[in-house]
Design an enzyme around this catalytic site. Structure first.
Site, mmCIF file in Angstrom:
data_model
loop_
_atom_site.group_PDB
_atom_site.id
_atom_site.type_symbol
_atom_site.label_atom_id
_atom_site.label_comp_id
_atom_site.label_asym_id
_atom_site.label_seq_id
_atom_site.Cartn_x
_atom_site.Cartn_y
_atom_site.Cartn_z
ATOM 1 N N LEU B 134 40.769 10.157 16.715
ATOM 2 C CA LEU B 134 39.324 9.936 16.985
ATOM 3 C C LEU B 134 39.064 9.389 18.299
ATOM 4 O O LEU B 134 38.289 9.674 19.037
ATOM 5 C CB LEU B 134 38.681 8.881 15.802
ATOM 6 C CG LEU B 134 38.417 9.526 14.479
ATOM 7 C CD1 LEU B 134 37.945 8.583 13.350
ATOM 8 C CD2 LEU B 134 37.711 10.789 14.512
ATOM 9 N N ALA B 135 39.794 8.236 18.596
ATOM 10 C CA ALA B 135 39.589 7.762 20.043
ATOM 11 C C ALA B 135 39.863 8.615 21.133
ATOM 12 O O ALA B 135 39.088 8.623 21.926
ATOM 13 C CB ALA B 135 40.174 6.472 20.008
ATOM 14 N N ARG B 428 41.360 -6.717 0.644
ATOM 15 C CA ARG B 428 42.439 -5.997 0.448
ATOM 16 C C ARG B 428 43.757 -7.140 0.505
ATOM 17 O O ARG B 428 44.699 -6.905 -0.205
ATOM 18 C CB ARG B 428 42.738 -5.347 1.900
ATOM 19 C CG ARG B 428 41.761 -4.080 1.572
ATOM 20 C CD ARG B 428 41.930 -3.232 2.715
ATOM 21 N NE ARG B 428 41.058 -1.832 2.507
ATOM 22 C CZ ARG B 428 40.668 -1.000 3.471
ATOM 23 N NH1 ARG B 428 41.298 -1.268 4.551
ATOM 24 N NH2 ARG B 428 39.839 -0.021 3.206
ATOM 25 N N HIS B 499 49.301 -0.271 6.196
ATOM 26 C CA HIS B 499 48.157 0.930 6.286
ATOM 27 C C HIS B 499 47.498 0.924 7.701
ATOM 28 O O HIS B 499 47.106 1.872 8.196
ATOM 29 C CB HIS B 499 47.050 0.442 5.285
ATOM 30 C CG HIS B 499 45.661 0.982 5.157
ATOM 31 N ND1 HIS B 499 45.595 2.365 5.086
ATOM 32 C CD2 HIS B 499 44.683 0.725 5.545
ATOM 33 C CE1 HIS B 499 44.557 2.790 5.246
ATOM 34 N NE2 HIS B 499 43.695 1.933 5.372
ATOM 35 N N ARG B 533 41.145 -6.001 8.977
ATOM 36 C CA ARG B 533 39.957 -5.086 9.287
ATOM 37 C C ARG B 533 39.200 -4.761 8.040
ATOM 38 O O ARG B 533 39.922 -4.528 7.077
ATOM 39 C CB ARG B 533 40.559 -3.977 9.656
ATOM 40 C CG ARG B 533 39.503 -2.436 10.057
ATOM 41 C CD ARG B 533 40.370 -1.424 10.679
ATOM 42 N NE ARG B 533 41.045 -0.872 9.730
ATOM 43 C CZ ARG B 533 40.692 -0.042 8.343
ATOM 44 N NH1 ARG B 533 39.601 -0.112 8.274
ATOM 45 N NH2 ARG B 533 41.680 0.511 7.923
#
Lengths: 239, 736, 254
Positions: B134-135, B428, B499, B533
């Site tokens: 994506l980046a 999480r 992850h 995150r």
């Protein structure tokens, strides 16, 4: 392929409808034949059109097959049967789809024979000692005023007699039935593929289209073979 | 001259002073009393001017910092405690270049202040982008659209396969389309809080601001986001957020966003503005006069080594989760690019921050090559439990007992028990740690003992199997494909897995590392997520960096450095780098030992998971550091890589990556050891409340820890960037 | 832990693009049924390495069925024949003890073999580069809700957009046709309003590029749909034909 296919499909239906007139008796069939012949130049336009379409259909088939072979220059090497018992080409491919080119070629061969038999009237091509060139409409068959008795070397031809005589020969009928069977197998895929290509067949209509194509092809098959079989089994005979 | 100001939403006085780099900086004094604040503020200024006068070496910088403490100590008794426990001043190495002004205005002001490159001159610049996720893809495409010449590199056979593609859940954006009170400020606030107050406020605020543009951009690219019947975009709430701000495309949001960025990239490749190099792996970064000016890469098909020069280098090479061997990362994900940059002088920030996702499919055996994530949304309707007694768990593990036969009274729904208000929806990190805890008690349920139940039987009884199937059908199918078990009949088994990694190369507000000309974007940098995150924020950050931040900020560097010729790839810097790369490859091939690269990777992963995984402690980390040294030694003495270097050689590729992971793993452990607190994804057993919950230490650890490489064999040096919270008040998270 | 299987593998080995290649046989002993197919290959590779032999080169990356990297024909069927499943998600419980498993690379002229089971699928990228996009610059776009998209269209577009570009359709097709891949991309972009302005250009460019790359044509056998791990429908090919036909007429090329 699809466009020429549509044209040829149209011919096949028309040809069948015309030929089924054999059941209506010699007069009807001969009258129909004469009408066709009387079209004169138009008939030739139709014939050339048909020929062109056949040509295009075959030409594109050959081109397609060649290009498709080119698309996989190195073939798969393994010859194992997959778990589901199909060869790898046929994961979903039905018999008809796989054999289009073969059924097509046999049909072409048959078409030539069929033309030689009934249109060019090549003597003794059917193995009987009878020349179709000598078959002309007899006086007793004339039913309408503008339909005159034939003369040697001139139209109208006694198509009825030709058909009945021709199909009396068992192997001619046999070849015919096999070829028509192949034609209809060819069509059963061709029809559904054509509709798929044109987008008429989709997930919603798939079942109906596929079934329809098979039913239609079967009807055509039955229609076509009804003629020679009726002749062989003497449901239709010379008067 | 130093001055004091007060902000509406903070009890503290703020000190305005001139920082060592000459910029006017505002920093909290952590004092409510104006006089005390003034004293602290004067010290700030003095330290800054001292720092400015000196040409600072790192030791001198340390001295400056300790000087401040000493000077302040005797003078102000009351302030003393605060000063001592305040984080040391930011290392001069780490100038974050955060713009001044109110947080809402920073980015706009900064965009205006940034130097521009004349449109006609843009085509004179060459930019290297490494990575096509994506980046990377969005940055390469956007830079090419602006007119720069871009060379883009990826190790996959197509840029469309980067691992961003595997993101399932969605992407956050502060659109407030649902009229439920969302705003840029709220997304900013949630992200800072979710990051456990270890991220940079200004960066996070900018992220929240541009999140809005991302959705517009992607919709215009044709990304088939979920829609309502009226044709407008649908949203869902994700990861415990109080508002519905997550945009999604079924369970394949990452795929669709990546394909959008890939299509933009493809367009530029077609136009000839981007030259794409697939199956090409970065093996070193080349610095010329201290600035990043190129890379050395290996063509993974032919084995050819080549040098590429440019005016700037952008690393978009993702995270380092594969240091754990088993993670939800793709097989090829690696740390090589950022680690090589680190070894060339770029500071590596917060490497210990890793995110462990609680709902992954448990390991089934030694053969396991990677782990598969099940969407977090499953916790909305599934109940997490293990048997109350280890003996029952053992019977289950041996196959003597079926979970459905465990009576209700024997089940421990531990999340619901311990966190009554959040229940199964705790964040999480909390969910993950608790799973580990119960399994450590011997109550785990799969054959390895490392798994807990996620039970849908109550939901199925309540709303019927059809409703459950409608919501989670594809996930249940995937679960059955992998485990062979039907989750409608038996409870699912889940276990946490690595992850995402929040750490990465240290970057300033312009996303440039401390090495001029070297930029890091997406997961490869450290900037926006702090210590943890939030769900659906990774996609947001990758695209924000690539589409809307880097294309502006890179201009500043390029305009300053000029478009003169790219450094010659025949220059000694490039030739030396290539030589080093070749030597390394030759060495890997010539060891001809007994052990395979995978066996080393697996052992490394085990060490990391046990000592630097979900919970960490001093002795474990120290033993891991020494074990890793031993393992590295064995690696270089007993590695077996067959084949040649001039061909497609997957063992060689892996060996190179593992060698970097081996070095990098130590850095992670060091960082985890240094951070004597528990925050976000980093949990130190020594720093927990009596109930076993994480205990943050804002007094001493509200800083970014960035490591500087000091040569092989030397200890790396920790630099600190103090984190100032001017907008958001630090609070302890509680989910009780 | 699952059951253990003993299997025989016949794997295509080819040193490089020029090599003619051959099948080699390996024993895979004690294969756990909980393994994925690729994990089984990993284990075989570890054994080969320990014997000092070069491991089997094969492509894989995400191993969760979404990146589209893995590509192998397993017992005659691309991805191994479990419906809607990539090779990486295929698990060994689908196989039985004592089986011989034959593994070959994708075979198509447009996908040349690079080594063993690894093929070059960059032809797909080039098709995409010829027109598989909506031309928007970063930033120069309207608000996302300014253009409503009917839910049905968005859903159908998503059905097509799911394509992972693995190339199984090409591998399965007796003509090595890429029609399903191209059709999926074209349909996705022509179903959303944002894709309308370039619709015809795109159809012409992508179809032309597809032909240039040397893929075969569609004879509607349906094997592509049968092996597609994302179960992309053949209907999109019809949509593409219409799209292409209309583009030819409107652009006056015919």
């Amino acid at each position: 392929m699809a466009i020429t296919g549509v044209g040829l499909f149209g011919f096949i239906i028309a040809h069948l409808l015309g030929n089924l007139l054999v059941f209506a008796g010699p007069a009807a069939l001969n009258e129909y034949a004469k009408k066709l012949h009387d079209l004169g130049p138009l008939l030739w336009v139709a014939r050339l059109g048909l020929l062109g379409m056949v040509g295009l259909h075959i030409w594109s088939a050959i081109k397609l097959t060649a290009a498709n072979k080119q698309a996989r220059e190195v073939p798969y090497k393994s010859d194992v049967l997959p778990v589901d018992g199909h060869r790898r080409d046929d994961i979903a491919v039905k018999f008809a789809a796989r054999t289009m080119i073969f059924s097509g070629l046999i049909i072409v061969a048959f078409a030539f024979y069929h033309l030689a038999h009934y249109t060019w009237k090549v003597p003794q091509i059917n193995g009987i000692h009878d020349d179709f060139e000598t078959y002309y409409v007899q006086a007793d068959m004339v039913t309408s005023a503008n339909f005159t008795e034939g003369e040697q070397g001139k139209n109208p031809v006694d198509v009825y007699r030709m058909v009945v005589t021709g199909f009396k020969v068992p192997w001619v009928t046999g070849f015919y039935v096999i070829s028509v069977a192949l034609l209809c197998i060819h069509l059963s895929h061709g029809l559904s593929a054509m509709l798929q290509t044109l987008g008429i067949k989709n997930k919603n209509t798939e079942k109906w289209v596929d079934k329809g194509a098979v039913i239609f092809a079967t009807l055509l098959f039955l229609g076509y073979i009804s003629i020679p079989l009726s002749i062989i089994f003497e449901f239709v005979k010379l008067k | 001259m130093a001055s004091l100001t007060k902000k509406e939403n903070s009890p503290y006085w703020f000190c305005c002073f001139t920082a060592p780099d000459g910029t006017r900086t505002k920093r909290s004094t952590k004092q409510t009393d104006k006089d005390k604040a003034l004293l602290v503020c004067r010290e700030y200024e003095k330290a800054a001017s001292d720092a400015k006068k000196l040409v600072l070496t790192e030791n001198q910088a340390k001295k400056v910092i300790s000087d401040i403490k000493e000077k302040v100590l005797p003078r102000v008794e009351v302030v003393q405690k605060n000063i001592v426990e305040r984080p040391p001043y930011t290392s001069p190495l780490l100038n974050s270049k955060i713009p001044t002004g109110p947080i809402e205005e920073k980015w706009n002001k900064h965009k205006f202040d940034l130097k521009l490159v004349n449109p006609a001159n843009k085509r004179k610049y060459e930019v290297i982008v490494v990575g096509s996720g994506l980046a990377g893809a969005s940055a390469a495409a956007s830079l090419a659209e602006l007119g720069y010449n871009v060379n883009c590199f990826c190790y996959q056979d197509s840029p469309r396969r980067a691992h961003s593609i595997a993101a399932q859940g969605g992407i956050n954006a502060a659109k407030n389309y649902q009229n439920d009170g969302d705003s840029v400020y709220r997304l900013f606030y949630d992200t800072v809080k979710g990051g456990d107050y270890r991220s940079r406020e200004a960066n996070v605020y900018r992220l929240a601001q541009v999140s809005v543009n991302i959705i517009d951009q992607c919709a215009a690219q044709g990304v088939p986001f979920a829609r309502e019947y009226g044709g407008l975009l649908a949203n869902r709430s994700f990861g415990g957020a109080q508002v519905s701000r997550t945009f999604y495309a079924r369970g394949q949001t990452g795929q669709q966003l990546l394909l959008g960025a890939y299509s933009a990239l493809s367009r530029q490749i077609g136009l000839g503005k981007v030259k794409m190099h697939t199956r090409t792996e970065l093996l070193d970064v080349v610095l010329v006069d201290g600035q990043a000016k190129g890379i050395v890469v290996r063509n993974m098909v032919t084995g050819e080594i080549s040098r590429h020069s440019a005016h700037a280098v952008v690393l978009a090479t993702g995270g380092y989760g594969n240091v754990f061997y088993l993670s939800t990362n793709a097989m090829g994900c690696n740390v090589t690019a950022t680690h090589r940059a680190y070894k060339r002088g770029a500071a590596f920030a917060n490497p210990c921050y890793t995110q462990i996702h609680p709902t992954c499919i448990p390991v089934s055996g030694d053969h396991q090559s990677k782990l598969t994530l099940m969407s977090e949304s499953l916790r909305n309707d599934g109940r997490v439990w293990v048997p109350k007694s280890p003996s029952i768990s053992e019977k289950i593990r041996n196959g003597e007992l079926q979970p459905s036969n465990v009576p209700e009274a024997e089940r421990d729904y531990y999340l619901e028990r311990k966190y009554p208000s959040f229940g199964n929806l705790v964040p999480r990190d909390v969910a993950s740690r608790n799973s580990k805890e119960v399994c450590d008690e011997g109550r785990g349920v799969v054959s390895s003992g490392l798994g807990v139940y996620l039970d849908f039987s109550d939901s199925i009884n309540r709303m019927g199997e059809a409703a459950v199937r409608e919501r989670y059908g594809n996930l249940f199918d995937m679960y059955e494909k992998i485990t062979g078990s039907n989750a409608y009949q038996n409870p699912m088994t889940i276990y946490p897995a690595v992850h995402y990694t929040m750490g990465g190369l240290w970057v300033d507000y312009n996303l440039m590392s401390n090495v001029p000309g070297l930029f890091a974007i997406g997961e490869a940098n450290f900037s926006d997520h702090g210590a943890n995150r939030l769900g659906a924020s990774a996609l947001m950050q990758g695209l924000a960096d690539g589409y809307f931040v880097l294309p502006y900020t890179i201009g500043e560097y390029l305009a300053e450095s000029g478009w003169g010729d790219c450094p010659d790839i025949e220059s000694s810097e490039f030739l030396d780098a290539e030589k080093a790369v070749r030597n390394r490859i030759n060495k890997l091939l010539s060891i001809k030992g007994k052990r395979t690269p995978t066996s080393f990777h697996r052992e490394l992963g085990k060490i990391m998971w046990e000592n630097c995984g979900m919970s960490r402690n001093e002795s474990g980390l120290k033993s891991a550091i020494s074990k890793l040294s031993e393992l590295r030694e064995e690696f270089w003495g007993n590695l077996n890589v067959p084949g040649e270097k001039e061909s497609l050689n997957q063992s060689l590729e892996l060996a190179g990556r593992v060698s970097d992971f081996l070095e990098f793993g130590q850095l992670m452990c060091r960082d985890a050891l240094q951070r004597e607190e528990s925050c976000g994804g980093h949990f130190r057993e020594e720093h927990s409340t009596p109930e076993g919950e994480a205990k943050r230490d804002d007094e001493n650890f509200a800083f970014v820890g960035a490591w500087e490489h000091k040569g092989d064999g030397n200890e790396p040096v920790l630099h600190k960037e103090a984190l100032e919270y001017e907008e958001v008040k630090m609070t302890q998270r509680s989910y009780k | 832990m699952g059951k253990l299987l003993n299997l025989k593998l016949r794997v295509w080995r080819q040193d490089n693009a020029e090599d003619s290649g051959r099948f080699e046989e390996y024993d895979a002993k004690g294969v756990d049924t909980d393994m994925s197919f690729l994990e089984m290959l990993d284990v075989v590779n570890e054994d080969l390495l320990e014997d000092g032999k070069e491991p089997i080169a094969f492509d894989s990356d995400c191993r969760e069925g979404i990146c589209g990297t893995c590509s192998m024909v397993i017992n005659g069927t691309p991805h191994g024949g479990q419906k809607g499943t990539t090779a990486c998600q295929l698990h060994m419980r689908q196989f039985s003890d004592g089986m011989t498993i034959t593994i070959e690379p994708w075979r198509a002229s447009a996908f040349p073999v690079q080594r063993d089971l690894v093929v070059n699928r960059s032809a797909f990228d080039r098709i995409q580069q010829s027109g598989g996009f909506i031309s928007v610059r970063s930033g120069s776009v309207p608000d996302a809700n300014a253009t409503p998209v009917a839910k049905e269209d968005a859903d159908l577009a998503m059905d097509a957009a799911q394509c992972i570009g693995c190339g199984a359709c090409v591998a399965a097709c007796k003509n090595a046709s890429a029609m399903l891949f191209v059709a999926a991309k074209l349909s996705h972009l022509s179903l959303v309003p944002q894709g309308q302005p370039e619709r015809e250009r795109r159809a012409l460019a992508m179809v032309q590029k597809m032909d240039e790359e040397g893929f075969g044509s569609c004879t509607v056998t349906g094997s592509c749909e049968a092996v597609c791990p994302k179960e992309i429908s053949l209907d999109f090919i019809a949509r593409m034909n219409r799209e292409y036909g209309m583009a030819l007429i409107r652009k006056g090329t015919v």
